[in-house]
Design a protein around this motif. Structure first.
Motif, mmCIF file in Angstrom:
data_model
loop_
_atom_site.group_PDB
_atom_site.id
_atom_site.type_symbol
_atom_site.label_atom_id
_atom_site.label_comp_id
_atom_site.label_asym_id
_atom_site.label_seq_id
_atom_site.Cartn_x
_atom_site.Cartn_y
_atom_site.Cartn_z
ATOM 1 N N VAL A 232 1.882 6.116 0.850
ATOM 2 C CA VAL A 232 2.243 6.773 -0.412
ATOM 3 C C VAL A 232 2.124 8.294 -0.281
ATOM 4 C CG1 VAL A 232 1.531 7.094 -2.822
ATOM 5 C CG2 VAL A 232 1.669 4.798 -1.855
ATOM 6 N N ARG A 233 1.101 8.740 0.415
ATOM 7 C CA ARG A 233 0.918 10.184 0.586
ATOM 8 C C ARG A 233 2.125 10.800 1.296
ATOM 9 N NH1 ARG A 233 -2.960 14.053 0.517
ATOM 10 N NH2 ARG A 233 -2.781 15.733 2.071
ATOM 11 N N LEU A 234 2.654 10.093 2.267
ATOM 12 C CA LEU A 234 3.823 10.604 2.979
ATOM 13 C C LEU A 234 5.075 10.639 2.093
ATOM 14 C CD1 LEU A 234 3.345 8.788 6.428
ATOM 15 C CD2 LEU A 234 2.880 11.195 5.874
ATOM 16 N N ARG A 235 5.063 9.896 0.990
ATOM 17 C CA ARG A 235 6.223 9.829 0.090
ATOM 18 C C ARG A 235 5.947 10.479 -1.270
ATOM 19 N NH1 ARG A 235 7.862 3.720 -0.464
ATOM 20 N NH2 ARG A 235 9.547 4.698 -1.662
ATOM 21 N N ARG A 236 4.857 11.219 -1.368
ATOM 22 C CA ARG A 236 4.486 11.717 -2.700
ATOM 23 C C ARG A 236 5.511 12.686 -3.268
ATOM 24 N NH1 ARG A 236 -0.750 15.521 -1.197
ATOM 25 N NH2 ARG A 236 0.303 16.864 0.353
#
Length: 328
Positions: A232-236
């Motif tokens: 998720v962090r990579l897609r925030r």
């Protein structure tokens, strides 16, 4: 990574089971009480009715031993045993008949005998019902080169053998119950292990409960949690942009949850054949339990990934869109 953890745990459990099978197959789980003509055959055979006793039978030496005409310069040691003793030699009890022999493989090789053949002895012709394997692996060698005939269980014998699995502390007590009432209190009675080379005990349950991979499910969950949060962090930036254009947080969270579940299902489908092969290699009795244990690791990892991805999605903020853009 979840597959690797699950496979490692499965292989560890399989190793524990294999070591236990080796312990049993080499005679380390077979115990003997010895006292000359002091064992009651009926009492020995009754031990088979006790939970945990796999096989039990009595045996005695025969003297004088009949001379084999094929061995005029020597004899083949002969033992008489109750029918319950035969499974301890790896022979089905129904195979051998009275007034016939089962003989060890080394003796059969020297005599050029095989199952179904006849041996000429000083007492007449003896039929060979079966051959038994008796490895020279450190076990008591009394039956390594010998013949065994079936005798009625009513009578007195020299030894009572029992195979116990899983091991129990009551073995000496059980064996002593086979002693005849005529045995004198000062008689020489010895209890021994058929093969002590592998140690006196094998506590498979303790090894299972204390195996290094027992925390594989917790490790899988923690790993899944990190992977879910990282994904998720990579897609925030993408997720914050979706919130910025009006996508509701509930819809976005549902989308991420569905994507995570789909990925977890694909992972489980890809892992299952490998884990099933590992479980099957441990034997049909254990394969279901091992496979379930392995899949628990995969499931825990999937749950951790779901929690991590959902928690990560909830922490994404629309107002941080510019910051996400700069940090990409």
């Amino acid at each position: 990574m979840a597959c690797t953890l699950a496979a490692t745990d499965g292989l560890t459990i399989k190793k524990i089971i294999d070591d236990g099978s080796e312990f049993r197959s080499h005679g380390a789980a077979t115990y003997i009480i010895t006292t000359e003509r002091g064992v009651d055959g009926v009492s020995c055979e009754r031990l088979r009715d006790i939970n945990g006793v796999r096989s039990a039978g009595a045996v005695r030496t025969v003297s004088p031993t009949p001379t084999l005409l094929a061995l005029p310069a020597g004899t083949l040691p002969l033992h008489e045993a109750t029918r319950g003793f035969l499974p301890l030699l790896g022979i089905e009890a129904r195979v051998a008949q009275q007034a016939s022999y089962v003989i060890s493989r080394p003796a059969a090789d020297q005599l050029s005998a095989e199952s179904g053949s006849d041996l000429a002895t000083s007492n007449g012709v003896a039929h060979v019902d079966a051959l038994y394997e008796y490895p020279d692996d450190g076990r008591n060698s009394s039956l390594l080169y010998a013949a065994v005939s079936v005798a009625p269980k009513e009578g007195r014998f020299d030894e009572c053998w029992i195979q116990v699995w899983p091991l129990m502390d009551a073995v000496p007590t059980l064996l002593r119950t086979t002693l005849s009432a005529s045995v004198r209190p000062d008689a020489k009675v010895r209890i021994s292990q058929l093969n002590s080379r592998l140690g006196e005990r094998y506590d498979g349950l303790s090894l299972y409960e204390n195996r290094l991979t027992r925390y594989a499910s917790l490790a899988g969950m923690a790993l899944g949690l990190c992977i879910g949060a990282l994904s998720v962090r990579l897609r925030r930036l993408e997720l914050a942009a979706a919130l910025h254009v009006g996508v509701s947080r509930a819809a976005l969270t549902t989308q991420i949850a569905l994507e995570t579940l789909t990925s977890a299902a694909i992972t489980a489908a890809l892992c299952s054949p490998v884990l099933a092969v590992i479980a099957h290699s441990a034997g049909s009795v254990n394969e279901i339990g091992i496979f379930v244990t392995e899949m628990e690791v995969v499931l825990a990892s999937s749950i951790g990934c779901l929690i991590g991805s959902v928690a990560g999605t909830i922490t994404v903020r629309n107002r941080h869109l510019f910051n996400y853009f700069k940090a990409r």
